[in-house]
Design a protein around this motif. Structure first.
Motif, PDB file in Angstrom:
ATOM      1  N   GLU A   1     -41.357  62.930  72.417  1.00  0.00           N
ATOM      2  CA  GLU A   1     -40.884  62.600  71.079  1.00  0.00           C
ATOM      3  C   GLU A   1     -40.146  63.776  70.446  1.00  0.00           C
ATOM      4  O   GLU A   1     -39.446  63.608  69.450  1.00  0.00           O
TER       5      GLU A   1
ATOM      6  N   LEU B   1     -38.078  58.985  66.805  1.00  0.00           N
ATOM      7  CA  LEU B   1     -38.609  59.959  67.751  1.00  0.00           C
ATOM      8  C   LEU B   1     -37.701  60.042  68.977  1.00  0.00           C
ATOM      9  O   LEU B   1     -36.951  59.118  69.279  1.00  0.00           O
TER      10      LEU B   1
ATOM     11  N   ALA C   1     -40.417  61.831  62.244  1.00  0.00           N
ATOM     12  CA  ALA C   1     -41.581  60.979  62.460  1.00  0.00           C
ATOM     13  C   ALA C   1     -41.908  60.154  61.224  1.00  0.00           C
ATOM     14  O   ALA C   1     -42.480  59.057  61.332  1.00  0.00           O
TER      15      ALA C   1
END
Length: 532
Positions: free
Chosen positions: A427, A459, A454
């Motif tokens: 991510e 991500l 986030a």
């Protein structure tokens, strides 16, 4: 067992959050019960075992345990069922957990640890634990939901205009509502799923979420938490479905995107497609332009990361296949393309995969090809665009944290080389860049262009390409991210955001958005060349 946990972003794996048993440090003995957060992007799981790891009966979530924020992890085992909860919400279930906690040492355990594994080779937990609770029974879902850390949690959101599920971040106490384009953000009536006995204020009726608004959740025991809720008109991704590694270009009065077709385990796709648009917003699928099976004699799989250039009325399409780079030619940007019959680059001079080509033509008309994974390379192409002098290959150095995904652009005499950092499955996949006075360097690192958000559920942002709208100084960045929702390193989406420069020529880091970009047509210029 339940605990509030905060995992340090630097946590090494493997590790246990907790472990209860009678095993020796090599895992031998009569069993254990444990939970682990796994890697940074996946692997939240628990297990009960009667011996070493080969006897484990596991329960796991499809996602991971986020790092750097407080989360509640609860593992219950009883009546033949093991259930894993994250912030009071069930994320995993094993209905065949036949081992009972009382089977471990006859109900007596002596090797009981917080933050330490029952295996000597594992890493110690790095982070914080609080409100650790061990019960003599398996809690029900209702009981887990009313634990102090979970009683004020927003568990779900129902809203007819959602384009994708709400992004709920209990660690930040925030909710993002990705709504369909055209939704009136000033009159939204979301219905929040709460823990039993909890209430929320304001409650009921339309509210104005054109700006972030605060809501207060009160748990059954009187605990309170303030949440920030915001809504975004979601016009991304640019292309429907899973597409990665986008190369964006403009030919004549039309924009084109050439991505990797994604969604296959092991990145095993075989086809390349082209997409066209007059305004950067509405994209048309122009179909398959090259298929490794029938169209390429030297490779059958792993169709990755294409790039394209125009020269002398021809279009040259560079692509990856089986960790080699090929080139195919067409009279049209939408094909069909005819492969040259052999790899243009079969291997690198210094190791690493020969992947991720990026073609660039400098203001003098000299074409260059960039590529690499682990090691980065550039070579000037010959005028035919399909050959080069191997002695002219240059290995690029000084590119901080270079992994792959090179791309070159020029603006006002400055050359901007970007690349991807980390692993596309992470991510934290992101994009850095450097500048130089020539296409081959030497380069000065300038930091990041792009990283995750986030908070928005964005991500794995990486493998980008830069576009200058012809006749303007307007710039855009095409890149991929994890699919929303539930994407990962093989389920990625292509999106576009605005790219801007400071007065000194450095790039302002791109802000990932759900809104993407507004329509922008290519200005009509007298004498412009239209593609065939």
């Amino acid at each position: 067992m339940s605990a509030d946990v905060l995992v340090d972003p630097a946590q090494q794996t493997p590790y246990f959050l907790w472990g209860l048993g009678n095993t020796a440090r090599d895992g031998t003995g009569d069993g254990y019960l444990f939970a682990t957060g796994g890697t940074a992007s996946g692997g939240l799981r628990g297990a009960i075992a009667t011996g070493n790891w080969t006897t484990e009966q596991q329960v796991a979530s499809s996602g991971g345990l986020p790092r750097g924020v407080w989360k509640n992890v609860t593992l219950t085992v009883g009546d033949g069922v093991a259930v894993l909860y994250l912030d009071g919400v069930e994320v995993g279930r094993n209905a065949n957990a036949t081992i009972k906690p009382s089977d471990l040492g006859g109900g007596v355990t002596a090797a009981n640890y917080l933050g330490r594994s029952l295996y000597a080779s594992d890493k110690y937990f790095r982070g914080k634990l609080k409100d650790v609770r061990l019960y003599d029974r398996a809690l029900t879902g209702l009981q887990v939901a009313t634990l102090p850390a979970n009683s004020t949690t927003i568990r779900s959101v129902a809203l007819a205009s959602l384009k994708t599920p709400a992004v709920i971040d209990p660690g930040a106490s925030s909710v993002v509502l990705p709504v369909r384009p055209g939704t009136d953000l000033r009159r939204l009536a979301p219905e929040f799923g709460l823990a039993p006995g909890a209430t929320i204020a304001p409650a009921g009726g339309p509210v104005d979420l054109s700006r972030p608004r605060r809501f207060t959740v009160t748990g059954a025991g009187g605990e309170r938490r303030v949440w920030t809720v915001e809504a975004h008109e979601t016009r991304s991704p640019a292309l429907p479905g899973y597409h990665a590694d986008p190369n964006i270009v403009a030919f004549g009065d039309t924009y084109y995107l050439y991505p990797t077709t994604d969604g296959f385990d092991g990145w095993s796709g075989t086809k390349f497609s082209a997409w066209s648009s007059k305004d950067l917003v509405h994209w048309t699928d122009r179909g398959v332009i090259l298929d490794l099976g029938p169209d390429v004699s030297w490779a059958d799989k792993n169709a990755w990361a294409p790039t394209i250039a125009q020269r002398g009325g021809k279009y040259y399409f560079y692509f990856c296949a089986e960790a080699k780079i090929g080139v195919a030619v067409s009279d049209s940007p939408t094909g069909p393309f005819v492969d040259s019959g052999k790899p243009l680059i079969a291997r690198n001079p210094d190791g690493g995969q020969a992947i991720d080509p990026a073609v660039f033509v400098d203001p003098t008309g000299q074409p260059y090809l960039y590529w690499g994974n682990g090691n980065a390379y550039v070579v000037p192409l010959n005028d035919d665009m399909v050959s080069f002098a191997p002695a002219k290959i240059t290995r690029l150095s000084g590119l901080d944290d270079f992994r792959e995904g090179l791309f070159m652009a020029e603006r006002n005499g400055t050359y901007y080389l970007s690349w991807s950092i980390d692993d596309t499955r992470s991510e934290d996949y992101r994009v850095g860049y450097a500048t130089a006075a020539s296409p081959t360097g030497p380069f000065t690192n300038r930091g990041l262009i792009l990283g995750k958000d986030a908070h928005l559920g964005v991500l794995g942002t990486g493998h980008s390409s830069m576009l200058r709208v012809p006749g303007t100084d307007d710039w855009y960045l095409a890149y991929h991210r994890f699919g929303i929702p539930g994407g990962d390193g093989t389920h990625r989406e292509t999106t576009i955001d605005k790219l801007t420069f400071r007065r000194d020529g450095t790039i302002v880091p791109v802000t990932p958005t759900l809104e993407s970009v507004r329509p922008q047509r290519i200005p009509q210029c007298r004498g412009a060349v239209r593609p065939g």
